[in-house]
Design a protein around this motif. Structure first.
Motif, PDB file in Angstrom:
ATOM      1  N   ASP A  16       0.833  -1.212   0.000  1.00 45.95           N
ATOM      2  CA  ASP A  16       0.000   0.000   0.000  1.00 45.95           C
ATOM      3  C   ASP A  16       0.862   1.253   0.000  1.00 45.95           C
ATOM      4  O   ASP A  16       0.561   2.234  -0.688  1.00 45.95           O
ATOM      5  CB  ASP A  16      -0.917   0.009   1.227  1.00 45.95           C
ATOM      6  N   HIS A  17       1.943   1.217   0.793  1.00 45.87           N
ATOM      7  CA  HIS A  17       2.829   2.383   0.867  1.00 45.87           C
ATOM      8  C   HIS A  17       3.507   2.638  -0.480  1.00 45.87           C
ATOM      9  O   HIS A  17       3.606   3.786  -0.922  1.00 45.87           O
ATOM     10  CB  HIS A  17       3.882   2.159   1.954  1.00 45.87           C
ATOM     11  N   ILE A  18       3.963   1.564  -1.118  1.00 47.05           N
ATOM     12  CA  ILE A  18       4.602   1.707  -2.432  1.00 47.05           C
ATOM     13  C   ILE A  18       3.614   2.279  -3.443  1.00 47.05           C
ATOM     14  O   ILE A  18       3.965   3.140  -4.260  1.00 47.05           O
ATOM     15  CB  ILE A  18       5.151   0.347  -2.910  1.00 47.05           C
ATOM     16  N   GLN A  19       2.356   1.806  -3.375  1.00 42.72           N
ATOM     17  CA  GLN A  19       1.332   2.323  -4.285  1.00 42.72           C
ATOM     18  C   GLN A  19       1.098   3.817  -4.068  1.00 42.72           C
ATOM     19  O   GLN A  19       0.736   4.540  -5.001  1.00 42.72           O
ATOM     20  CB  GLN A  19       0.014   1.571  -4.066  1.00 42.72           C
ATOM     21  N   GLY A  20       1.296   4.285  -2.845  1.00 46.77           N
ATOM     22  CA  GLY A  20       1.052   5.690  -2.539  1.00 46.77           C
ATOM     23  C   GLY A  20       2.204   6.615  -2.875  1.00 46.77           C
ATOM     24  O   GLY A  20       2.065   7.834  -2.803  1.00 46.77           O
ATOM     25  N   LEU A  21       3.369   6.064  -3.250  1.00 51.21           N
ATOM     26  CA  LEU A  21       4.519   6.893  -3.582  1.00 51.21           C
ATOM     27  C   LEU A  21       4.342   7.524  -4.961  1.00 51.21           C
ATOM     28  O   LEU A  21       3.630   6.998  -5.814  1.00 51.21           O
ATOM     29  CB  LEU A  21       5.800   6.062  -3.550  1.00 51.21           C
ATOM     30  N   SER A  22       4.982   8.647  -5.140  1.00 55.49           N
ATOM     31  CA  SER A  22       4.860   9.381  -6.397  1.00 55.49           C
ATOM     32  C   SER A  22       5.603   8.669  -7.523  1.00 55.49           C
ATOM     33  O   SER A  22       6.490   7.839  -7.283  1.00 55.49           O
ATOM     34  CB  SER A  22       5.408  10.801  -6.233  1.00 55.49           C
ATOM     35  N   VAL A  23       5.252   9.036  -8.744  1.00 57.36           N
ATOM     36  CA  VAL A  23       5.879   8.427  -9.920  1.00 57.36           C
ATOM     37  C   VAL A  23       7.382   8.654  -9.909  1.00 57.36           C
ATOM     38  O   VAL A  23       8.160   7.799 -10.355  1.00 57.36           O
ATOM     39  CB  VAL A  23       5.255   9.003 -11.209  1.00 57.36           C
ATOM     40  N   GLY A  24       7.819   9.790  -9.365  1.00 61.09           N
ATOM     41  CA  GLY A  24       9.247  10.103  -9.316  1.00 61.09           C
ATOM     42  C   GLY A  24      10.061   9.056  -8.578  1.00 61.09           C
ATOM     43  O   GLY A  24      11.231   8.820  -8.903  1.00 61.09           O
ATOM     44  N   HIS A  33      13.970   3.704  -8.808  1.00 62.63           N
ATOM     45  CA  HIS A  33      13.951   2.386  -8.161  1.00 62.63           C
ATOM     46  C   HIS A  33      13.334   1.379  -9.141  1.00 62.63           C
ATOM     47  O   HIS A  33      12.212   1.572  -9.597  1.00 62.63           O
ATOM     48  CB  HIS A  33      13.151   2.416  -6.859  1.00 62.63           C
ATOM     49  N   ASN A  34      14.080   0.327  -9.422  1.00 66.19           N
ATOM     50  CA  ASN A  34      13.613  -0.620 -10.436  1.00 66.19           C
ATOM     51  C   ASN A  34      12.646  -1.643  -9.863  1.00 66.19           C
ATOM     52  O   ASN A  34      12.532  -1.830  -8.651  1.00 66.19           O
ATOM     53  CB  ASN A  34      14.804  -1.313 -11.121  1.00 66.19           C
ATOM     54  N   THR A  35      11.976  -2.320 -10.769  1.00 61.82           N
ATOM     55  CA  THR A  35      10.941  -3.292 -10.401  1.00 61.82           C
ATOM     56  C   THR A  35      11.499  -4.453  -9.598  1.00 61.82           C
ATOM     57  O   THR A  35      10.908  -4.889  -8.606  1.00 61.82           O
ATOM     58  CB  THR A  35      10.257  -3.832 -11.670  1.00 61.82           C
ATOM     59  N   GLY A  36      12.651  -4.985 -10.032  1.00 68.22           N
ATOM     60  CA  GLY A  36      13.231  -6.127  -9.337  1.00 68.22           C
ATOM     61  C   GLY A  36      13.542  -5.830  -7.883  1.00 68.22           C
ATOM     62  O   GLY A  36      13.331  -6.675  -6.999  1.00 68.22           O
ATOM     63  N   ASN A  54      14.817  -6.007   7.279  1.00 65.86           N
ATOM     64  CA  ASN A  54      14.043  -4.984   7.973  1.00 65.86           C
ATOM     65  C   ASN A  54      14.579  -3.587   7.683  1.00 65.86           C
ATOM     66  O   ASN A  54      13.819  -2.641   7.512  1.00 65.86           O
ATOM     67  CB  ASN A  54      14.062  -5.250   9.482  1.00 65.86           C
ATOM     68  N   ARG A  55      15.917  -3.480   7.602  1.00 69.70           N
ATOM     69  CA  ARG A  55      16.504  -2.168   7.283  1.00 69.70           C
ATOM     70  C   ARG A  55      16.083  -1.708   5.888  1.00 69.70           C
ATOM     71  O   ARG A  55      15.783  -0.534   5.669  1.00 69.70           O
ATOM     72  CB  ARG A  55      18.027  -2.248   7.382  1.00 69.70           C
ATOM     73  N   LYS A  56      16.036  -2.647   4.948  1.00 67.26           N
ATOM     74  CA  LYS A  56      15.633  -2.302   3.586  1.00 67.26           C
ATOM     75  C   LYS A  56      14.176  -1.839   3.552  1.00 67.26           C
ATOM     76  O   LYS A  56      13.829  -0.866   2.872  1.00 67.26           O
ATOM     77  CB  LYS A  56      15.806  -3.511   2.663  1.00 67.26           C
ATOM     78  N   ILE A  57      13.331  -2.545   4.287  1.00 65.22           N
ATOM     79  CA  ILE A  57      11.911  -2.186   4.301  1.00 65.22           C
ATOM     80  C   ILE A  57      11.701  -0.856   4.999  1.00 65.22           C
ATOM     81  O   ILE A  57      10.873  -0.038   4.574  1.00 65.22           O
ATOM     82  CB  ILE A  57      11.099  -3.312   4.974  1.00 65.22           C
ATOM     83  N   GLN A  58      12.457  -0.604   6.075  1.00 64.85           N
ATOM     84  CA  GLN A  58      12.335   0.687   6.764  1.00 64.85           C
ATOM     85  C   GLN A  58      12.676   1.840   5.834  1.00 64.85           C
ATOM     86  O   GLN A  58      12.059   2.913   5.896  1.00 64.85           O
ATOM     87  CB  GLN A  58      13.275   0.719   7.978  1.00 64.85           C
ATOM     88  N   GLU A  59      13.663   1.627   4.956  1.00 67.63           N
ATOM     89  CA  GLU A  59      14.041   2.681   4.010  1.00 67.63           C
ATOM     90  C   GLU A  59      12.869   3.051   3.106  1.00 67.63           C
ATOM     91  O   GLU A  59      12.682   4.223   2.764  1.00 67.63           O
ATOM     92  CB  GLU A  59      15.236   2.224   3.175  1.00 67.63           C
ATOM     93  N   ILE A  60      12.079   2.045   2.717  1.00 66.23           N
ATOM     94  CA  ILE A  60      10.916   2.334   1.864  1.00 66.23           C
ATOM     95  C   ILE A  60       9.841   3.066   2.664  1.00 66.23           C
ATOM     96  O   ILE A  60       9.243   4.030   2.183  1.00 66.23           O
ATOM     97  CB  ILE A  60      10.346   1.025   1.263  1.00 66.23           C
ATOM     98  N   PHE A  61       9.592   2.612   3.898  1.00 69.73           N
ATOM     99  CA  PHE A  61       8.574   3.262   4.721  1.00 69.73           C
ATOM    100  C   PHE A  61       8.936   4.719   5.038  1.00 69.73           C
ATOM    101  O   PHE A  61       8.058   5.545   5.300  1.00 69.73           O
ATOM    102  CB  PHE A  61       8.359   2.492   6.026  1.00 69.73           C
ATOM    103  N   GLU A  96      10.198   6.723   2.924  1.00 62.63           N
ATOM    104  CA  GLU A  96       9.933   7.527   1.724  1.00 62.63           C
ATOM    105  C   GLU A  96       8.535   8.129   1.793  1.00 62.63           C
ATOM    106  O   GLU A  96       7.572   7.462   2.164  1.00 62.63           O
ATOM    107  CB  GLU A  96      10.043   6.662   0.470  1.00 62.63           C
ATOM    108  N   ASN A  97       8.431   9.392   1.447  1.00 61.39           N
ATOM    109  CA  ASN A  97       7.141  10.077   1.392  1.00 61.39           C
ATOM    110  C   ASN A  97       6.847  10.499  -0.048  1.00 61.39           C
ATOM    111  O   ASN A  97       7.776  10.732  -0.831  1.00 61.39           O
ATOM    112  CB  ASN A  97       7.153  11.317   2.293  1.00 61.39           C
TER     113      ASN A  97
END
Length: 583
Positions: free
Chosen positions: A94-102, A107-110, A303-310, A312-313
């Motif tokens: 859900d968070h990834i879906q809410g991030l802007s196109v930029g 960040h690549n798909t893989g 967990n560190r990788k996932i925290q980096e995504i969370f 992101e605003n």
């Protein structure tokens, strides 16, 4: 693991139940050597055969009790870990879906696939089986050491002397594995990206005979992945044998020293037998330390990788949560009439100027055509209207409202877009046309939209017609067929604003003429048509000609022809001097 705690705290109570069951199971396990002691000292040595039945029943009761408590413990840990993993994966997606196109530009798909799948799986594992075993090792070791101390403080010194050495090797191994797992996680994401791009573009790869290059490219990443895993294996091979060796030394020392104590009469043979059983039971937690630290280090890295995504605003102001509010906000539910205005809009992308001083007003129900060379900024205007990006300066408004004040969900739900890069889902043709309003668009609307997009004829020739399942990204359809389905998808939404971004480039002239006539019939839609061909925009109420991000010319088709500028020269190139464009 702060991210995990957010999800784990709701399972605290049942985790307590699981830990209680674990402790009871360990206590029963620790009771078994005491019965062994009685069998040796009282039954075998003492000859009290009447105690044998009681001892055997004791073993049976311990076995049944441990089975019940072990099942309870493992089921609860699995239940809690599944809930944590499920919620974490859902919120991450859900968070990834809410991030802007930029964000997706860099960040690549893989990489994102690795975070959503592999990294969440590792955390899931840490909260379940791995976490359970770590706790069990700690509690088991503490209780067993206590029982050993009660039998012989002298013998207990042996495991207490050897355990720090085992811990030292385990910590060294964990430290090295943590660093390696970070690299493995990154390389997994890179390898996923290479494979995903290759499979998605397999036709392009084959068309350019690019297979050897792609194979070599994948081999390079695969070799790096192999090297990192070998580095991991070397770390385990370096420290794990030391841990196993010290464990065997412990058992040997217990037998030797314990035998001496039995000879001296300081402990009984039964006590030595019980102590040996305890010493054997304390070995497995020590031997598992390396493996558990390995998996736990992987979970920490994930967990560190996932925290980096969370962290992101969205770069575009106004989150999707704001958009959800529009479902209950009476004012925001009012549909657009379709008046669009750009007022001195500038736009920069990653520090590079894309649009400069763009101004125009498009009244509701009118059509705006936009032309220009590749890279002149045509598609950027579409991106700004949908707020995939925000303008660097200036104002964009719809019906007099600055689009920054409009919830994203409301804004985008009232704009139908046919994108330059057509994307169709692996679903039926009907479901693809209904994308965006699956619950409200009926069969009749789907067919009418297909007719307007000149798609109905070829769809009805298919075996299953509108129920035909198309492959990923529309595999199996021609470029023109995919464009027509995409146009039908936009028309079916019946939104007040319709944008076609070079949407007829793969169509023949006759089909393009037919679609244009159908679009002219959509009197209640404000239309923006972007094209390279003059035939796509010539009937627009106003045409903008962009050059290097600026409006170089503007006017109707005839006005631009009279100016003898860029538009006129483009006409000459496309249709030749003296030729008349179809009416």
């Amino acid at each position: 693991m702060r991210t995990v705690w957010k999800y784990g705290k709701r399972y605290v109570f049942i985790y307590i139940i699981a830990i209680a069951a674990m402790i009871l199971s360990i206590i029963l396990d620790a009771t078994s050597p005491q019965i062994t002691k009685r069998v040796i000292d009282q039954v075998i040595v003492g000859g009290q055969m009447e105690l044998l039945t009681k001892c055997l029943l004791g073993f049976l009761a311990i076995g049944l009790g441990r089975a019940v408590f072990q099942y309870t413990k493992e089921f609860i840990f699995d239940f809690a870990a599944s809930g944590i993993g499920n919620s974490l994966r859902k919120d991450l997606f859900d968070h990834i879906q809410g991030l802007s196109v930029g964000y997706f530009d860099s960040h690549n798909t893989g990489e994102l696939m690795a975070r959503v799948k592999d990294d969440v799986d590792r955390i899931w594992n840490a909260c379940g089986f791995v976490g359970m075993l770590i706790l069990e090792c700690v509690i088991h070791t503490s209780i067993i050491v206590f029982c050993m101390f009660r039998i012989s403080p002298v013998l207990t010194l042996l495991p207490l002397m050897i355990m720090p050495a085992i811990l030292f090797y385990a910590v060294k191994m964990e430290y090295g594995l943590g660093s390696v797992y970070d690299k493995i996680s990154e390389e997994t994401a890179s390898m996923n990206t290479v494979a995903q791009e290759n499979l998605a573009g397999v036709r392009t790869v084959k068309a350019f005979a690019r297979e050897p290059y792609e194979i070599q490219k994948f081999k390079s990443h695969n070799q790096k992945f192999y090297s990192l895993n070998m580095e991991q294996a070397k770390l385990i091979a370096k420290y794990q044998p030391n841990i196993s060796f010290l464990s065997k030394v412990l058992l040997m020392a217990v037998i030797v020293v314990g035998g001496i104590l039995v000879i001296r009469g300081q402990i009984t043979i039964g006590e030595l037998g019980a102590f040996s059983e305890y010493a054997n039971n304390i070995v497995w937690p020590m031997e598992m330390v390396g493996w558990l630290s390995n998996d736990f280090a992987a979970a920490l890295a994930s967990n560190r990788k996932i925290q980096e995504i969370f962290k992101e605003n969205p770069e575009v102001g106004g989150s999707e949560e704001t958009g959800k509010a529009c479902q209950t906000d009476g004012d925001s539910a009012v549909p657009f009439t379709g008046n669009i205005s750009f007022e001195e809009v500038d736009f920069q992308l990653h520090g590079n100027p894309v649009l400069t001083g763009i101004s125009f007003h498009l009244p509701a129900g009118k059509t705006l055509g936009i032309m220009g060379m590749t890279g002149s900024g045509k598609s950027s205007i579409v991106n700004l209207i949908q707020r995939f990006y925000d303008a660097s300066s200036g104002r964009i408004s719809i019906d007099g409202r600055d689009i920054k004040s409009i919830p994203l969900r409301q804004l985008r739900s009232q704009i139908s877009v046919v994108m330059q890069d057509v994307f169709l889902f692996s679903d039926t043709i009907a479901e693809n046309i209904k994308t965006g309003k699956k619950d409200t668009i009926g069969v009749k609307t789907v067919e009418q939209a297909a007719v307007s997009a000149s798609a109905h004829s070829f769809i009805t020739r298919l075996a299953l017609q509108y129920d035909t399942v198309i492959g990923e990204r529309g595999v199996g359809l021609s470029g023109g067929q995919k464009q027509r389905i995409s146009i039908a998808r936009a028309i079916a939404k019946e939104n007040p604003i319709l944008i076609l971004d070079d949407s007829t480039s793969a169509l023949d002239t006759e089909t393009e003429k037919e679609i244009e006539r159908q679009l002219e019939g959509l009197k209640n839609s404000t239309k923006i048509i972007i094209g390279h061909r003059i035939s796509a925009v010539r009937h627009a109420d106003e045409i903008l000609v962009l050059e290097e991000g600026k409006i170089a010319e503007r006017g109707t088709h005839q006005e631009l022809m009279n100016q003898k500028g860029l538009y006129y020269r483009t006409y000459q190139v496309q249709y030749g001097e003296g030729e008349e464009l179809w009416q």
